[in-house]
Design a protein around this motif. Structure first.
Motif, PDB file in Angstrom:
ATOM      1  N   GLU A 594       0.822  -1.215   0.000  1.00 46.44           N
ATOM      2  CA  GLU A 594       0.000   0.000   0.000  1.00 46.44           C
ATOM      3  C   GLU A 594       0.857   1.265   0.000  1.00 46.44           C
ATOM      4  O   GLU A 594       0.546   2.253  -0.677  1.00 46.44           O
ATOM      5  CB  GLU A 594      -0.942  -0.012   1.204  1.00 46.44           C
ATOM      6  CG  GLU A 594      -2.004  -1.107   1.117  1.00 46.44           C
ATOM      7  CD  GLU A 594      -2.950  -1.079   2.306  1.00 46.44           C
ATOM      8  OE1 GLU A 594      -3.280   0.029   2.752  1.00 46.44           O
ATOM      9  OE2 GLU A 594      -3.337  -2.151   2.790  1.00 46.44           O
ATOM     10  N   THR A 595       1.941   1.243   0.749  1.00 43.66           N
ATOM     11  CA  THR A 595       2.819   2.414   0.798  1.00 43.66           C
ATOM     12  C   THR A 595       3.467   2.670  -0.551  1.00 43.66           C
ATOM     13  O   THR A 595       3.559   3.819  -1.014  1.00 43.66           O
ATOM     14  CB  THR A 595       3.899   2.233   1.879  1.00 43.66           C
ATOM     15  OG1 THR A 595       3.260   2.125   3.149  1.00 43.66           O
ATOM     16  CG2 THR A 595       4.855   3.410   1.900  1.00 43.66           C
ATOM     17  N   ARG A 598       1.085   4.182  -2.990  1.00 39.26           N
ATOM     18  CA  ARG A 598       0.873   5.606  -2.679  1.00 39.26           C
ATOM     19  C   ARG A 598       2.073   6.458  -3.107  1.00 39.26           C
ATOM     20  O   ARG A 598       1.916   7.531  -3.704  1.00 39.26           O
ATOM     21  CB  ARG A 598       0.627   5.752  -1.175  1.00 39.26           C
ATOM     22  CG  ARG A 598       0.198   7.139  -0.744  1.00 39.26           C
ATOM     23  CD  ARG A 598      -0.204   7.162   0.710  1.00 39.26           C
ATOM     24  NE  ARG A 598       0.892   6.927   1.632  1.00 39.26           N
ATOM     25  CZ  ARG A 598       1.067   5.828   2.344  1.00 39.26           C
ATOM     26  NH1 ARG A 598       0.187   4.828   2.258  1.00 39.26           N
ATOM     27  NH2 ARG A 598       2.085   5.687   3.162  1.00 39.26           N
ATOM     28  N   THR A 613      -6.222  -2.383  -5.648  1.00 40.59           N
ATOM     29  CA  THR A 613      -7.329  -2.595  -4.708  1.00 40.59           C
ATOM     30  C   THR A 613      -8.238  -3.720  -5.179  1.00 40.59           C
ATOM     31  O   THR A 613      -8.692  -4.556  -4.373  1.00 40.59           O
ATOM     32  CB  THR A 613      -8.142  -1.299  -4.552  1.00 40.59           C
ATOM     33  OG1 THR A 613      -7.279  -0.250  -4.102  1.00 40.59           O
ATOM     34  CG2 THR A 613      -9.274  -1.486  -3.552  1.00 40.59           C
ATOM     35  N   SER A 650       5.313   5.111  11.471  1.00 37.98           N
ATOM     36  CA  SER A 650       3.873   5.250  11.747  1.00 37.98           C
ATOM     37  C   SER A 650       3.072   5.494  10.479  1.00 37.98           C
ATOM     38  O   SER A 650       1.853   5.300  10.459  1.00 37.98           O
ATOM     39  CB  SER A 650       3.624   6.388  12.741  1.00 37.98           C
ATOM     40  OG  SER A 650       4.030   7.626  12.188  1.00 37.98           O
ATOM     41  N   GLU A 651       3.753   5.924   9.408  1.00 40.97           N
ATOM     42  CA  GLU A 651       3.069   6.194   8.149  1.00 40.97           C
ATOM     43  C   GLU A 651       2.984   4.962   7.257  1.00 40.97           C
ATOM     44  O   GLU A 651       2.409   5.016   6.172  1.00 40.97           O
ATOM     45  CB  GLU A 651       3.768   7.353   7.425  1.00 40.97           C
ATOM     46  CG  GLU A 651       3.653   8.655   8.203  1.00 40.97           C
ATOM     47  CD  GLU A 651       4.474   9.782   7.614  1.00 40.97           C
ATOM     48  OE1 GLU A 651       4.045  10.360   6.604  1.00 40.97           O
ATOM     49  OE2 GLU A 651       5.545  10.087   8.171  1.00 40.97           O
ATOM     50  N   LEU A 652       3.596   3.854   7.691  1.00 44.01           N
ATOM     51  CA  LEU A 652       3.334   2.563   7.055  1.00 44.01           C
ATOM     52  C   LEU A 652       2.003   2.046   7.574  1.00 44.01           C
ATOM     53  O   LEU A 652       1.520   2.468   8.631  1.00 44.01           O
ATOM     54  CB  LEU A 652       4.451   1.565   7.379  1.00 44.01           C
ATOM     55  CG  LEU A 652       5.886   1.947   6.985  1.00 44.01           C
ATOM     56  CD1 LEU A 652       6.869   0.897   7.496  1.00 44.01           C
ATOM     57  CD2 LEU A 652       6.015   2.092   5.476  1.00 44.01           C
ATOM     58  N   THR A 653       1.399   1.112   6.857  1.00 45.48           N
ATOM     59  CA  THR A 653       0.145   0.539   7.354  1.00 45.48           C
ATOM     60  C   THR A 653       0.439  -0.411   8.512  1.00 45.48           C
ATOM     61  O   THR A 653       1.576  -0.853   8.696  1.00 45.48           O
ATOM     62  CB  THR A 653      -0.588  -0.221   6.243  1.00 45.48           C
ATOM     63  OG1 THR A 653       0.171  -1.388   5.893  1.00 45.48           O
ATOM     64  CG2 THR A 653      -0.767   0.655   5.000  1.00 45.48           C
ATOM     65  N   THR A 654      -0.591  -0.729   9.267  1.00 40.33           N
ATOM     66  CA  THR A 654      -0.419  -1.643  10.407  1.00 40.33           C
ATOM     67  C   THR A 654       0.084  -2.997   9.934  1.00 40.33           C
ATOM     68  O   THR A 654       0.998  -3.583  10.541  1.00 40.33           O
ATOM     69  CB  THR A 654      -1.748  -1.807  11.161  1.00 40.33           C
ATOM     70  OG1 THR A 654      -2.191  -0.522  11.618  1.00 40.33           O
ATOM     71  CG2 THR A 654      -1.585  -2.740  12.342  1.00 40.33           C
ATOM     72  N   ASP A 655      -0.500  -3.527   8.842  1.00 44.36           N
ATOM     73  CA  ASP A 655      -0.058  -4.818   8.320  1.00 44.36           C
ATOM     74  C   ASP A 655       1.401  -4.764   7.883  1.00 44.36           C
ATOM     75  O   ASP A 655       2.171  -5.708   8.127  1.00 44.36           O
ATOM     76  CB  ASP A 655      -0.934  -5.248   7.133  1.00 44.36           C
ATOM     77  CG  ASP A 655      -2.244  -5.851   7.580  1.00 44.36           C
ATOM     78  OD1 ASP A 655      -2.401  -6.105   8.798  1.00 44.36           O
ATOM     79  OD2 ASP A 655      -3.126  -6.074   6.722  1.00 44.36           O
ATOM     80  N   GLU A 656       1.790  -3.669   7.246  1.00 42.67           N
ATOM     81  CA  GLU A 656       3.178  -3.555   6.784  1.00 42.67           C
ATOM     82  C   GLU A 656       4.146  -3.559   7.957  1.00 42.67           C
ATOM     83  O   GLU A 656       5.176  -4.236   7.930  1.00 42.67           O
ATOM     84  CB  GLU A 656       3.342  -2.285   5.943  1.00 42.67           C
ATOM     85  CG  GLU A 656       2.679  -2.376   4.574  1.00 42.67           C
ATOM     86  CD  GLU A 656       2.635  -1.034   3.846  1.00 42.67           C
ATOM     87  OE1 GLU A 656       2.348  -1.029   2.643  1.00 42.67           O
ATOM     88  OE2 GLU A 656       2.881   0.006   4.495  1.00 42.67           O
ATOM     89  N   ARG A 657       3.808  -2.813   8.998  1.00 46.43           N
ATOM     90  CA  ARG A 657       4.686  -2.787  10.173  1.00 46.43           C
ATOM     91  C   ARG A 657       4.766  -4.165  10.823  1.00 46.43           C
ATOM     92  O   ARG A 657       5.849  -4.621  11.194  1.00 46.43           O
ATOM     93  CB  ARG A 657       4.193  -1.750  11.182  1.00 46.43           C
ATOM     94  CG  ARG A 657       4.343  -0.322  10.715  1.00 46.43           C
ATOM     95  CD  ARG A 657       4.323   0.656  11.898  1.00 46.43           C
ATOM     96  NE  ARG A 657       3.136   0.534  12.715  1.00 46.43           N
ATOM     97  CZ  ARG A 657       1.987   1.138  12.444  1.00 46.43           C
ATOM     98  NH1 ARG A 657       1.869   1.890  11.364  1.00 46.43           N
ATOM     99  NH2 ARG A 657       0.950   0.981  13.240  1.00 46.43           N
TER     100      ARG A 657
END
Length: 672
Positions: A594-595, A598, A613, A650-657
């Motif tokens: 996702e990052t 973007r 998507t 913090s600007e990565l998605t939760t799943d990515e982190r």
């Protein structure tokens, strides 16, 4: 204010460099001899050079093969653009800008006749008459109904006044200067006739007033920004500090304006500036008569004067020694101790170096590289606090006389300088290009004199010699990691290395996860070569793991019996094992899916958001390859690297982190 992108044309070996972007801290220009690197820096300096720099000269600076066009009058130097740059503004720059222009950038150029021009980019354009004509007429019609003639204005209705002002204006007439002033005066005169209860007309009035003022606002803004453009300081030949300076003679040359700025005196004057003295002041101190012993106050004043001189000399030598040691590291170079001494002796200021035995030796008896380093720090520190504070530094082949390993240390110094002074430097030394700095590299080459010097924003070139410093830099770093690090993670390629290194840094800075500092990241270039690196490292008794994509190449490499036998299954890591949502033929890019989508859209103009998507189980790289004609994994990774420098985890998605925390934890456990 820092340069965002630049283009050089019609200058010596450069016909058209092409537009290329610059990093906000440091940019490295690499290329072979005669490629035009020095010419690029010289041209860029002419954007806003120091006062003593020679101006552009068509005879000397226009491409020689085309000079006859100027001589015959076919080319006008005033219309020949040599260098143009777009600057990104900082917060202080933007404070002055009016609303609606806060996000603007500033563009400055210089022509061959030394004239300059400037403008705003990403700002509201100057309106034409056709842009505002309808609103003007509608507003005039509105106030016409409220206009009450008097003896003074019975023949001059607002509509007729407007017609008189705009008579003969073509639709493409730009509203600026006198035209803008006339319309603003007309608006001011009819303000009281606008119905304050009619919000539509009130908004139209305000909109027209702003649009008509745009040209004036833009002109004020560029005039203000022109004064804030940094000075461009080109260090093509670092001026040497001499070991023995005769203060009175130097003071005399300064007084009568006969300084030899190009060679002898410049470094010496910088040294004195750094000390906080001028030559005459130090000279006078050196010949002051002894005070009368019967006058205690005079004796104390004389002693205080000499003490102040010595204390300032001592302070300067301590600071210079600290900086020099940060690069020179005397603990590893016995006999090359870097303890600088400054001594005032009568009319002489002596610069010496104390060796490890405590013996002081004149500066010019030390190595060429050491002399260069001392002179560089003296000149830079003096200039950075003077006229060139906040300047943009252009360094041409810095550190050539330094040993290769000293160049690697000096690279850190350049990074430190670039924190406050945007820096562009040229080199063909692999030791001045870090393996983690390839996204800051611009490759300079010249295939032929007809096409001239070109600058590539990606690590590519038609001339293999242009890429040689990068290949050598990677080769040296790889060799170091192969035989010095006991814990190694092998990656398929360079872009994988960038992603792992950048995300690990983001998570480390946020405190969410920490990749073991002792683990070396080793790019193998292709999945097929992972086996060779694994075998060599394992044979040295090192601990090794490999991270492979889950595409066809990664699958094939992961199933090799030799690799399985060498590493064991638990040390062969696959991207698919860490993804929260299954993706067919996943690659490392899918762990930042996702990052990257973007970033690709905002920075590269590659918009695959809709497809990504709609097809969540499809590899993001395959989507890019299908929908983006000029897709490059390198450019995508480079864009992420640049993004990571100014953003947080913090600007990565939760799943990515979560995915990356999981893989970092697994890597740490595999290679203990």
């Amino acid at each position: 204010m820092r340069i965002r992108k630049v283009r050089v044309q019609n200058y010596r070996s450069i016909i058209d460099s092409g537009e290329f972007d610059l990093d906000s801290d440091k940019t490295i220009m690499v290329g072979p001899n005669e490629a035009g690197k020095t010419a690029l820096l010289q041209a860029i300096q002419h954007l806003n050079p120091p006062e003593n720099i020679k101006k552009l000269n068509p005879l000397r600076d226009f491409p020689r093969a085309q000079y006859s066009k100027i001589k015959l009058g076919h080319v006008d130097p005033s219309k020949v653009r040599v260098v143009e740059a777009e600057f990104e503004l900082d917060d202080h720059d933007r404070e002055f800008l009016p609303e609606g222009m806060k996000d603007a950038n500033y563009v400055l150029w210089r022509n061959l006749d030394n004239s300059t021009g400037n403008r705003l980019s990403n700002a509201p354009a100057k309106p034409t008459f056709s842009d505002i004509e309808k609103d003007l007429k509608r507003l005039a019609s509105h106030i016409e109904t409220r206009f009450v003639p008097t003896e003074e204005n019975e023949t001059e209705s607002p509509t007729s006044q407007l017609s008189e002002i705009t008579d003969g204006w073509p639709p493409n007439e730009i509203i600026e200067g006198q035209k803008s002033e006339s319309l603003l005066n007309w608006l001011e005169s009819i303000f009281n006739l606008v119905d304050e209860d009619d919000h539509k007309q009130e908004e139209r009035f305000d909109r027209l007033k702003y649009e008509i003022s745009i040209s004036t606002l833009r002109n004020k803004a560029v005039h203000y920004l022109r004064e804030r453009v940094p000075t461009f300081v080109l260090f093509s030949n670092y001026f040497r500090v001499r070991p023995l300076i005769h203060l009175n003679q130097l003071a005399s040359r300064i007084a009568n304006g006969s300084l030899d700025d190009e060679r002898y005196d410049y470094g010496n004057v910088c040294l004195l500036n750094l000390l906080g003295f001028d030559a005459k002041e130090l000279s006078d101190m050196g010949r002051a008569p002894e005070p009368d012993a019967s006058d205690p106050e005079a004796l104390d004043a004389f002693r205080a004067q000499l003490d102040e001189r010595q204390y300032l000399l001592n302070s300067a030598e301590v600071n210079l020694t600290r900086e020099i040691r940060s690069v020179w590291n005397p603990d590893e170079n016995k006999g090359e101790a870097a303890k600088l001494r400054l001594r005032a002796d009568g009319q002489y200021l002596k610069v010496t170096v104390e060796d490890d035995l405590g013996v002081e030796v004149e500066l010019d008896q030390r190595s060429e590289g050491f002399q260069w380093l001392v002179s560089f720090f003296v000149v830079f520190f003096a200039e950075a606090e003077g006229d060139h504070k906040n300047a943009i530094l252009l360094l041409d082949e810095p550190g050539q006389s330094l040993h290769a390993l000293k160049q690697r240390e000096f690279r850190k110094t350049i990074s430190r300088l670039a924190a406050n002074n945007q820096t562009i430097y040229t080199t063909h030394s692999p030791f001045l290009v870090g393996p983690d700095e390839l996204d800051s590299v611009r490759v300079v080459e010249m295939e032929s004199r007809e096409t001239g010097t070109k600058v590539h924003t990606s690590v590519t070139a038609n001339d293999p010699a242009a890429l040689l410093p990068l290949q050598e830099a990677l080769g040296y770093d790889l060799a170091q990691s192969l035989f010095t690090q006991k814990q190694n993670l092998i990656l398929e390629g360079l872009t994988d290395y960038w992603y792992v290194d950048a995300v690990a840094a983001l998570l480390r800075d946020s405190g969410e996860a920490k990749l073991n500092d002792k683990i070396a990241l080793v790019p193998a270039n292709t999945a097929g070569k992972v086996i060779y690196f694994a075998t060599i490292l394992h044979a040295q008794g090192f601990k090794v793991a490999a991270l492979l994509d889950s595409d066809s190449a990664g699958e094939q490499a992961a199933k090799q019996e030799t690799l399985i036998h060498t590493l064991g299954k638990k040390n062969i890591l696959r991207t698919k094992d860490f993804l929260r949502n299954p993706i067919k033929s996943s690659e490392i890019e899918d762990m930042l899916r996702e990052t990257l989508v973007r970033i690709a859209k905002s920075q590269l103009g590659w918009d695959i958001e809709k497809t990504a998507t709609e097809q969540p189980a499809r590899s993001v790289v395959s989507i890019f390859e299908k929908e983006i004609t000029d897709f490059s994994k390198y450019r995508l990774a480079k864009a992420f690297l640049q993004w990571s420098r100014d953003h947080t985890s913090s600007e990565l998605t939760t799943d990515e982190r979560d995915q990356w925390k999981s893989i970092i934890s697994t890597i740490n456990n595999c290679i203990k």
